[in-house]
Design an enzyme around this catalytic site. Structure first.
Site, PDB file in Angstrom:
ATOM      1  N   SER A  36       4.413   8.832  20.052  1.00  0.00           N
ATOM      2  CA  SER A  36       3.744   7.951  21.013  1.00  0.00           C
ATOM      3  C   SER A  36       3.000   8.784  22.046  1.00  0.00           C
ATOM      4  O   SER A  36       3.421   9.904  22.380  1.00  0.00           O
ATOM      5  CB  SER A  36       4.810   7.107  21.712  1.00  0.00           C
ATOM      6  N   LYS A  41      11.251  10.360  21.393  1.00  0.00           N
ATOM      7  CA  LYS A  41      10.057  10.678  20.594  1.00  0.00           C
ATOM      8  C   LYS A  41       9.829  12.189  20.594  1.00  0.00           C
ATOM      9  O   LYS A  41       9.577  12.799  19.559  1.00  0.00           O
ATOM     10  CB  LYS A  41       8.830   9.948  21.146  1.00  0.00           C
ATOM     11  N   TYR A  92      13.381   6.660  26.152  1.00  0.00           N
ATOM     12  CA  TYR A  92      12.619   6.327  24.938  1.00  0.00           C
ATOM     13  C   TYR A  92      11.638   7.448  24.610  1.00  0.00           C
ATOM     14  O   TYR A  92      11.582   7.946  23.484  1.00  0.00           O
ATOM     15  CB  TYR A  92      11.867   5.000  25.121  1.00  0.00           C
TER      16      TYR A  92
HETATM   17  P1  NAD Z   1       9.294  -2.814  15.663  1.00  0.00           P
HETATM   18  O1  NAD Z   1      10.508  -3.000  16.514  1.00  0.00           O
HETATM   19  O2  NAD Z   1       8.495  -4.013  15.312  1.00  0.00           O
HETATM   20  O3  NAD Z   1       9.689  -2.069  14.300  1.00  0.00           O
HETATM   21  C1  NAD Z   1      10.733  -1.131  14.247  1.00  0.00           C
HETATM   22  C2  NAD Z   1      11.660  -1.559  13.101  1.00  0.00           C
HETATM   23  O4  NAD Z   1      12.754  -0.624  13.033  1.00  0.00           O
HETATM   24  C3  NAD Z   1      12.260  -2.955  13.308  1.00  0.00           C
HETATM   25  O5  NAD Z   1      11.965  -3.750  12.168  1.00  0.00           O
HETATM   26  C4  NAD Z   1      13.743  -2.693  13.454  1.00  0.00           C
HETATM   27  O6  NAD Z   1      14.531  -3.734  12.891  1.00  0.00           O
HETATM   28  C5  NAD Z   1      13.922  -1.372  12.730  1.00  0.00           C
HETATM   29  N1  NAD Z   1      15.065  -0.564  13.178  1.00  0.00           N
HETATM   30  C6  NAD Z   1      15.416  -0.231  14.441  1.00  0.00           C
HETATM   31  N2  NAD Z   1      16.542   0.514  14.430  1.00  0.00           N
HETATM   32  C7  NAD Z   1      16.906   0.646  13.128  1.00  0.00           C
HETATM   33  C8  NAD Z   1      17.986   1.305  12.472  1.00  0.00           C
HETATM   34  N3  NAD Z   1      18.942   1.938  13.141  1.00  0.00           N
HETATM   35  N4  NAD Z   1      18.048   1.257  11.119  1.00  0.00           N
HETATM   36  C9  NAD Z   1      17.097   0.591  10.408  1.00  0.00           C
HETATM   37  N5  NAD Z   1      16.053  -0.052  10.980  1.00  0.00           N
HETATM   38  C10 NAD Z   1      15.971  -0.022  12.331  1.00  0.00           C
HETATM   39  O7  NAD Z   1       8.395  -1.712  16.391  1.00  0.00           O
HETATM   40  P2  NAD Z   1       6.889  -1.247  16.093  1.00  0.00           P
HETATM   41  O8  NAD Z   1       6.051  -1.673  17.247  1.00  0.00           O
HETATM   42  O9  NAD Z   1       6.492  -1.604  14.717  1.00  0.00           O
HETATM   43  O10 NAD Z   1       7.067   0.323  16.211  1.00  0.00           O
HETATM   44  C11 NAD Z   1       7.266   1.151  15.080  1.00  0.00           C
HETATM   45  C12 NAD Z   1       7.441   2.591  15.549  1.00  0.00           C
HETATM   46  O11 NAD Z   1       6.284   2.996  16.290  1.00  0.00           O
HETATM   47  C13 NAD Z   1       8.635   2.785  16.493  1.00  0.00           C
HETATM   48  O12 NAD Z   1       9.245   4.025  16.190  1.00  0.00           O
HETATM   49  C14 NAD Z   1       7.999   2.830  17.866  1.00  0.00           C
HETATM   50  O13 NAD Z   1       8.761   3.575  18.765  1.00  0.00           O
HETATM   51  C15 NAD Z   1       6.674   3.508  17.556  1.00  0.00           C
HETATM   52  N6  NAD Z   1       5.617   3.218  18.541  1.00  0.00           N
HETATM   53  C16 NAD Z   1       5.318   1.912  18.827  1.00  0.00           C
HETATM   54  C17 NAD Z   1       4.349   1.637  19.798  1.00  0.00           C
HETATM   55  C18 NAD Z   1       4.029   0.197  20.167  1.00  0.00           C
HETATM   56  O14 NAD Z   1       3.447  -0.024  21.225  1.00  0.00           O
HETATM   57  N7  NAD Z   1       4.341  -0.783  19.329  1.00  0.00           N
HETATM   58  C19 NAD Z   1       3.683   2.677  20.456  1.00  0.00           C
HETATM   59  C20 NAD Z   1       3.993   3.993  20.114  1.00  0.00           C
HETATM   60  C21 NAD Z   1       4.972   4.247  19.146  1.00  0.00           C
HETATM   61  N1  UFG Z   2       0.201  -4.772  32.353  1.00  0.00           N
HETATM   62  C1  UFG Z   2       0.024  -5.785  33.294  1.00  0.00           C
HETATM   63  N2  UFG Z   2       0.783  -6.919  33.174  1.00  0.00           N
HETATM   64  C2  UFG Z   2       1.706  -7.089  32.187  1.00  0.00           C
HETATM   65  C3  UFG Z   2       1.882  -6.049  31.236  1.00  0.00           C
HETATM   66  C4  UFG Z   2       1.122  -4.907  31.354  1.00  0.00           C
HETATM   67  O1  UFG Z   2      -0.796  -5.661  34.202  1.00  0.00           O
HETATM   68  O2  UFG Z   2       2.373  -8.130  32.156  1.00  0.00           O
HETATM   69  C5  UFG Z   2      -0.638  -3.558  32.442  1.00  0.00           C
HETATM   70  C6  UFG Z   2       0.158  -2.289  32.681  1.00  0.00           C
HETATM   71  O3  UFG Z   2       0.368  -2.089  34.055  1.00  0.00           O
HETATM   72  C7  UFG Z   2      -0.742  -1.243  32.023  1.00  0.00           C
HETATM   73  C8  UFG Z   2      -1.377  -1.992  30.863  1.00  0.00           C
HETATM   74  O4  UFG Z   2      -1.265  -3.377  31.182  1.00  0.00           O
HETATM   75  O5  UFG Z   2      -1.761  -0.859  32.920  1.00  0.00           O
HETATM   76  C9  UFG Z   2      -0.692  -1.736  29.526  1.00  0.00           C
HETATM   77  O6  UFG Z   2       0.687  -1.986  29.645  1.00  0.00           O
HETATM   78  P1  UFG Z   2       1.664  -2.096  28.377  1.00  0.00           P
HETATM   79  O7  UFG Z   2       3.027  -2.381  28.894  1.00  0.00           O
HETATM   80  O8  UFG Z   2       1.094  -3.014  27.367  1.00  0.00           O
HETATM   81  O9  UFG Z   2       1.590  -0.639  27.728  1.00  0.00           O
HETATM   82  P2  UFG Z   2       1.939   0.788  28.344  1.00  0.00           P
HETATM   83  O10 UFG Z   2       0.705   1.607  28.234  1.00  0.00           O
HETATM   84  O11 UFG Z   2       2.588   0.691  29.650  1.00  0.00           O
HETATM   85  O12 UFG Z   2       3.071   1.278  27.326  1.00  0.00           O
HETATM   86  C10 UFG Z   2       2.781   1.451  25.946  1.00  0.00           C
HETATM   87  C11 UFG Z   2       4.029   1.218  25.098  1.00  0.00           C
HETATM   88  C12 UFG Z   2       5.056   2.258  25.387  1.00  0.00           C
HETATM   89  C13 UFG Z   2       4.472   3.613  25.258  1.00  0.00           C
HETATM   90  C14 UFG Z   2       3.236   3.738  26.123  1.00  0.00           C
HETATM   91  C15 UFG Z   2       2.550   5.053  25.943  1.00  0.00           C
HETATM   92  O13 UFG Z   2       4.570  -0.040  25.364  1.00  0.00           O
HETATM   93  O14 UFG Z   2       6.104   2.139  24.444  1.00  0.00           O
HETATM   94  O15 UFG Z   2       2.302   2.723  25.752  1.00  0.00           O
HETATM   95  O16 UFG Z   2       2.169   5.223  24.620  1.00  0.00           O
HETATM   96  F1  UFG Z   2       5.397   4.522  25.657  1.00  0.00           F
END
Ligand code: NAD
Ligand code: UFG
Length: 337
Positions: free
Chosen positions: A125, A153, A149
């Site tokens: 991330s 990563k 978190y």
């Molecule tokens: P998500 O929660 O939709 O998908 C993650 C999946 O992992 C879920 O289906 C959950 O059931 C499964 N899981 C969790 N723990 C487990 C375990 N112990 N064993 C087996 N399965 C397990 O999340 P996502 O948004 O699809 O994210 C996928 C990956 O990308 C994650 O590693 C997340 O940290 C990373 N990521 C997500 C974002 C974002 O904003 N969505 C940003 C950066 C990185």
């Molecule tokens: N924001 C609002 N109101 C809300 C939610 C968000 O104003 O209700 C604003 C935040 O302040 C920020 C922007 O919208 O300026 C984006 O916020 P998000 O929470 O959607 O995303 P972030 O960038 O804070 O966080 C995301 C992921 C994290 C990850 C991070 C960096 O959720 O898991 O990007 O990759 F760590």
């Protein structure tokens, strides 16, 4: 064609990656414990592609279960999405996050090692960049995390780098995602947040559907175009396609690469809100609030490395991201079932 194990494959990003993998001709095996997703995702993947991936309801903490998956299948590479991802929850429950995201991942890497599977694409991330000194952010920037978190990563990046250093046959792609949003254009797959969403676009979607009253904008005094926070939002289908390029690269090369997956464009909170208003055809109320603790002003990617190494570049713009989010929201009032 190669066989890819997708951990977390019923989740938001993983399910989209399964679709792109199948459409690119890969054999896909999904493992997930369904903690944050449902098995119904597999039916949706089948509706889109015509193929239902083989599924293991297995937990990363179940070492024997993991070994069984590798024993029963001839796996060429792993895409590792499974993990917990809520920043706030990780601050309150650090041990839970370290156990699931670190212990669970180590179990996976150990099972891979035992089975001789040495190619992995890992979901990292942009959070590993902390508060960057400038934007756009390139992969050589310093890394430092501000919550458990993010630390999970970074620790996974380090563990995988050490594994590859010890055995040069490993291929490790550390993909640093920016802000994934949107949904599959079919409206069959998308993000289903648990409870009140923390992230911007899922929150806006609930305002647009009338489930929440107004958007709380966390601060409008940042040094940005309109004072609200700027992020690099990327369509989840583009992100999924980035994994296809990454897997193809991992199958052909050894060593470790850190790669940003973003669009290279930054949009402010209000710009996203206005794009969503266009998508849903109505005005969406908002209130300016205090800054949210831990937020940064601006975060967007330098995408040159992804383009050069993987030949991949995001195609969708912010309007399409909002359109597909709204389409999914309208079609799935009760989530994926
Ligand atoms: P998500 O929660 O939709 O998908 C993650 C999946 O992992 C879920 O289906 C959950 O059931 C499964 N899981 C969790 N723990 C487990 C375990 N112990 N064993 C087996 N399965 C397990 O999340 P996502 O948004 O699809 O994210 C996928 C990956 O990308 C994650 O590693 C997340 O940290 C990373 N990521 C997500 C974002 C974002 O904003 N969505 C940003 C950066 C990185
Ligand atoms: N924001 C609002 N109101 C809300 C939610 C968000 O104003 O209700 C604003 C935040 O302040 C920020 C922007 O919208 O300026 C984006 O916020 P998000 O929470 O959607 O995303 P972030 O960038 O804070 O966080 C995301 C992921 C994290 C990850 C991070 C960096 O959720 O898991 O990007 O990759 F760590």
């Amino acid at each position: 064609m190669s066989t890819i194990l997708v951990t977390g494959g019923t989740g938001y990003i993983g399910s989209h990656a399964c679709v792109e993998l199948i459409e690119s001709g890969y054999d896909v095996i999904v493992m997930d414990n369904l903690y944050n997703s449902t098995e119904a995702s597999l039916g949706r993947i089948e509706q889109i592609t015509g193929i239902r991936p083989k599924f293991y309801k297995t937990d990363l903490l179940d070492e024997e279960g993991l070994k069984k998956i590798f024993a029963e299948n001839s796996i060429d590479a792993v895409i590792h999405f499974a993990g917990y991802k809520a920043v706030g929850e990780s601050v309150a429950k650090p041990l839970l996050y370290y156990e699931n995201n670190i212990k669970g991942s180590i179990n996976l890497y150990a099972a891979m090692k035992e089975a001789g599977v040495k190619r992995i694409v890992f979901s990292s991330s942009a959070t590993v960049y902390g508060d960057p000194v400038r934007v756009p952010i390139s992969e050589d920037f310093d890394v430092h995390t501000t919550n458990p978190y993010g630390t999970t990563k970074l620790m996974n990046e380090m563990i995988l780098s050490d594994i590859a250093a010890a055995d040069p046959e490993w291929s490790v792609l550390l993909l640093r995602y920016f802000n994934p949003i949107g949904a599959h254009p079919s409206g069959l797959l998308g993000e289903v947040p648990n409870g009140v969403p923390n992230n911007l676009v899922p929150y806006i979607a609930r305002v647009a559907s009338g489930q929440l009253e107004y958007l709380r904008v966390w601060g409008n005094d940042y040094p940005t175009v309109d004072g609200t926070g700027v992020r690099d939002y990327i369509h989840v289908v583009d992100l999924a396609k980035g994994h296809i390029s990454a897997v193809a690269y991992a199958l052909e090369h050894n060593g470790v690469e850190k790669i940003n997956l973003g669009t290279g464009n930054g949009y402010s909170v209000l710009q996203v809100l206005h794009a969503y208003e266009k998508a849903c055809g109505k005005e969406l109320p908002y209130k300016i609030m205090e800054r949210r603790p831990g937020d940064i002003a601006s975060c967007y990617a330098d995408t040159a490395k992804a383009e050069k190494l993987l030949g991949w570049k995001a195609q969708y713009g912010i309007d399409e991201m909002c359109r597909d989010s709204w389409n999914f929201t309208l079609k799935n009032p009760n989530g994926i079932e």
